[in-house]
Design a protein around this motif. Sequence first.
Motif, short mmCIF file in Angstrom:
data_model
loop_
_atom_site.label_atom_id
_atom_site.label_comp_id
_atom_site.label_asym_id
_atom_site.label_seq_id
_atom_site.Cartn_x
_atom_site.Cartn_y
_atom_site.Cartn_z
N ARG A 122 10.60 9.51 -0.05
CA ARG A 122 11.22 10.45 0.93
C ARG A 122 12.28 11.64 1.15
N LEU A 123 13.51 11.38 0.19
CA LEU A 123 14.43 11.51 -0.15
C LEU A 123 13.62 13.53 -0.58
N THR A 124 12.92 13.74 -0.41
CA THR A 124 12.87 15.31 -1.26
C THR A 124 11.93 15.74 -0.43
N HIS A 125 11.96 15.17 0.62
CA HIS A 125 10.92 15.97 1.92
C HIS A 125 11.70 16.55 2.78
N LYS A 126 11.66 17.99 3.52
CA LYS A 126 12.32 18.64 3.88
C LYS A 126 11.99 18.13 5.86
N PRO A 127 12.72 18.01 6.88
CA PRO A 127 12.30 17.18 8.08
C PRO A 127 10.83 17.08 8.60
N HIS A 128 10.22 19.39 8.47
CA HIS A 128 8.83 19.14 8.88
C HIS A 128 7.67 18.45 7.87
N GLU A 129 8.27 18.07 6.84
CA GLU A 129 6.93 16.89 6.56
C GLU A 129 7.16 15.52 6.25
N LEU A 130 7.90 15.30 7.20
CA LEU A 130 8.05 14.02 7.76
C LEU A 130 7.90 13.37 8.84
N SER A 131 7.52 12.23 9.58
CA SER A 131 6.79 11.90 10.27
C SER A 131 7.97 11.76 11.69
N GLY A 132 7.64 11.72 12.77
CA GLY A 132 9.70 11.67 14.13
C GLY A 132 9.89 10.30 13.82
N GLY A 133 9.40 9.73 13.38
CA GLY A 133 10.18 8.24 12.80
C GLY A 133 10.78 8.23 11.93
N GLN A 134 10.12 9.41 10.36
CA GLN A 134 10.64 8.86 9.50
C GLN A 134 12.07 10.23 9.45
N GLN A 135 11.67 10.98 10.83
CA GLN A 135 12.94 11.93 10.78
C GLN A 135 14.82 11.08 11.72
N GLN A 136 14.28 10.15 12.32
CA GLN A 136 15.20 9.53 13.37
C GLN A 136 15.45 8.46 11.78
N ARG A 137 14.59 7.94 11.68
CA ARG A 137 15.65 6.93 9.81
C ARG A 137 16.54 7.74 8.94
N VAL A 138 15.94 8.69 8.79
CA VAL A 138 16.92 9.78 7.95
C VAL A 138 18.53 9.80 9.07
N ALA A 139 18.24 9.89 10.43
CA ALA A 139 19.00 10.42 11.08
C ALA A 139 20.16 8.92 11.10
N VAL A 140 19.42 8.37 11.29
CA VAL A 140 20.15 7.25 11.19
C VAL A 140 21.03 6.39 9.72
N ALA A 141 20.46 7.22 8.94
CA ALA A 141 21.09 6.74 7.85
C ALA A 141 22.05 7.59 7.61
N ARG A 142 22.16 9.42 7.84
CA ARG A 142 22.76 9.80 7.69
C ARG A 142 24.30 9.13 8.71
N ALA A 143 24.14 8.60 9.92
CA ALA A 143 25.42 7.99 11.02
C ALA A 143 25.36 6.60 9.80
N LEU A 144 24.96 6.23 9.47
CA LEU A 144 25.48 4.26 8.55
C LEU A 144 26.52 5.34 7.19
N LEU A 145 26.01 6.06 6.60
CA LEU A 145 26.70 6.41 5.50
C LEU A 145 28.26 6.81 5.54
N PRO A 146 28.10 6.75 6.04
CA PRO A 146 30.24 7.18 6.04
C PRO A 146 30.60 5.69 6.55
N ARG A 147 29.44 4.72 6.53
CA ARG A 147 30.48 3.32 7.57
C ARG A 147 31.17 3.65 9.02
N PRO A 148 30.90 4.01 9.20
CA PRO A 148 31.73 4.87 10.85
C PRO A 148 32.30 3.46 12.03
N ASP A 149 33.27 3.80 12.57
CA ASP A 149 33.51 2.64 13.44
C ASP A 149 32.71 2.10 14.27
#
Length: 258
Positions: free
Chosen positions: A152-179
């Motif tokens: 799903r990496l090349t898909h724009k948000p409107h091409e993703l389901s709500g669950g997939q969009q939230q998974r992208v948001a989770v990935a965005r939160a995790l990738l910087p290895r935050p505290d």
Amino acid sequence: MPEPSHRATVAQTVRDAAHPAVRAVGLRKTYGRGDAVVHALAGVDVEFTRGEFTAIMGPSGSGKSTLMHCLAGLDTASAGRVFLGETELTALKDAELTRLRRERIGFVFQSFNLLPVLDAAENMLLPLRLAGREPDPAWREDVVRRLGLSDRLTHKPHELSGGQQQRVAVARALLPRPDVVFADEPTGNLDSRAGAEVLSLLRGSVREFGQTVVMVTHDPVAASYADRVVLIADGGLAGGLTSPTPDDVIDALRTLGA
């Protein structure tokens, strides 16, 4: 929504760290003046353990979202102190606080907050790009694979389901290895199946990555995925639960009039 698992995890090995991931001391937040004053937070003292999944719950207007926003540096406290590890957020200037949020805090919100002109991969990497950092390739691949987003990496948000969009948001939160990852009603816009997937991902980030997650929710089933529930009422702490079940949470909220 399936029942969560509370088995011993790798994350438990870091729970005895010397300093909590985030804590508040005497935290107050006041809105308005005179007869119209509202004490959203009335001197809260609370700690959140490293490598733990904590849910914040309470009746509507209890101050739970205000607490999370102050802990995450998204809102300024009227009084009191907030610490991320050993760093005092409440002592930072605006530019320093912006940099800290970008580098050490992850966010997952109800509305996803994805940029429509960017594809999934670009949205995931945005905080790192803004911080002038390159992602660790192995870590990026691991997160993407575990979140089921490889195709799903090349898909724009409107091409993703709500669950997939939230998974992208989770990935965005995790990738910087935050505290800490702060999640504000992360399943509020999802159906029960997609909500269960996102909660399992947050639970898995604690179990498999040792991530610290603090989530505001009104849903007892969502809260049951957490290691601990912190209860808020009338701007102050009103108790807590460990290894909660949905029924435990419902009973506790009932005592608060929620």
